[in-house]
Design an enzyme around this catalytic site. Structure first.
Site, PDB file in Angstrom:
ATOM      1  N   ASP A  92       0.841  -1.333  -0.062  1.00 41.62           N
ATOM      2  CA  ASP A  92      -0.089   0.253  -0.084  1.00 41.62           C
ATOM      3  C   ASP A  92       0.851   1.236   0.032  1.00 41.62           C
ATOM      4  OD1 ASP A  92      -2.149  -1.923   0.395  1.00 41.62           O
ATOM      5  OD2 ASP A  92      -3.083  -0.697   1.686  1.00 41.62           O
ATOM      6  N   LYS A 154      -6.859   3.512  -2.708  1.00 41.38           N
ATOM      7  CA  LYS A 154      -7.334   3.436  -1.120  1.00 41.38           C
ATOM      8  C   LYS A 154      -7.554   4.771  -0.856  1.00 41.38           C
ATOM      9  CE  LYS A 154      -5.210   2.227   3.296  1.00 41.38           C
ATOM     10  NZ  LYS A 154      -4.111   1.621   3.734  1.00 41.38           N
ATOM     11  N   LYS A 183     -10.302   0.380  -2.081  1.00 36.96           N
ATOM     12  CA  LYS A 183     -10.028   0.254  -0.523  1.00 36.96           C
ATOM     13  C   LYS A 183     -10.397   1.246   0.292  1.00 36.96           C
ATOM     14  CE  LYS A 183      -6.505  -1.327   2.870  1.00 36.96           C
ATOM     15  NZ  LYS A 183      -5.387  -1.823   2.989  1.00 36.96           N
TER      16      LYS A 183
END
Length: 223
Positions: A92, A154, A183
């Protein structure tokens, strides 16, 4: 939502800067107890968490460029490569917010592309810190992320103000289409919160409050 399915899409996190080795050990024990499939720890603890979870069918993920995103591309790539050597199975990364705000889109895209390349096929998610962006910047970020070859957009880290909102998740889902990953992370503290962002279009959730969510309680913190 069925709690077994929810467990499958939660990225259980322990990213607070003061986390100790004992905290990580307890965190991994809880992960095994509740059968979460993916956890995220800071780079320093990737090897340790991977060792604790090696027989538990749990992937260890790592944040890259955490928690501001302003590191150089070379630094992010080096961090990614080292994390993978230490056992990381998901990445990430934080988008370069300064470059994005400066409309230096080629730099933003290249930054993501290089981390994706360093990830060698592992799932790569790009954090955009929705609370700090305009709607136009959120949409532009999604376009750049998709073009750069990442797998997810995300919402947030939870460390820089704001977090996942239903409105933002809907916007991101609209921007990336039905097949790309979204996400939701930051401020998801209850089962109701989790169900709301899933309904809005999220297909992964990041939270340090995973146990409380699964148990029907309310978690503390914003990450």
């Amino acid at each position: 939502m069925d709690k077994e399915k929810l467990v499958d899409i939660i990225d259980y996190t322990l990213l607070k800067p003061t986390a100790t080795r004992d905290d990580i050990r307890r965190f991994c024990e809880t992960t095994k107890k509740y059968k979460f499939k993916t956890v995220f720890v800071n780079p320093f603890y990737v090897s340790y968490a991977n060792e604790l979870l090696k027989n538990a069918n749990v992937k260890v993920g790592v944040p890259i460029g955490f928690s501001l995103g302003g590191a150089t591309t070379k630094t992010k790539v080096t961090e990614t490569i080292e994390a993978i050597k230490n056992g990381a199975k998901e990445i990430d990364m934080l988008i370069n917010l300064g470059a994005l705000k400066s409309k230096e889109y080629d730099i933003v895209k290249h930054d993501i592309e290089e981390v994706v390349k360093a990830s060698s096929g592992l799932i790569t998610k790009v954090i955009i810190e929705t609370a700090l962006l305009t709607e136009e910047e959120k949409i532009t970020s999604c376009k750049l992320i998709m073009e750069a070859g990442a797998n997810y957009v995300k919402t947030a880290t939870g460390f820089n103000g704001g977090g996942a909102t239903v409105e933002d998740v809907k916007l991101l889902r609209s921007a990336v289409g039905e097949e790309f990953g979204v996400k939701a992370a930051g401020g998801i503290r209850t089962l109701k919160d989790a169900e709301a962002v899933i309904e809005a279009g999220a297909n992964r959730i990041g939270t340090s409050g995973a146990v409380a969510i699964i148990s029907g309680g309310k978690a503390e913190g914003n990450y």
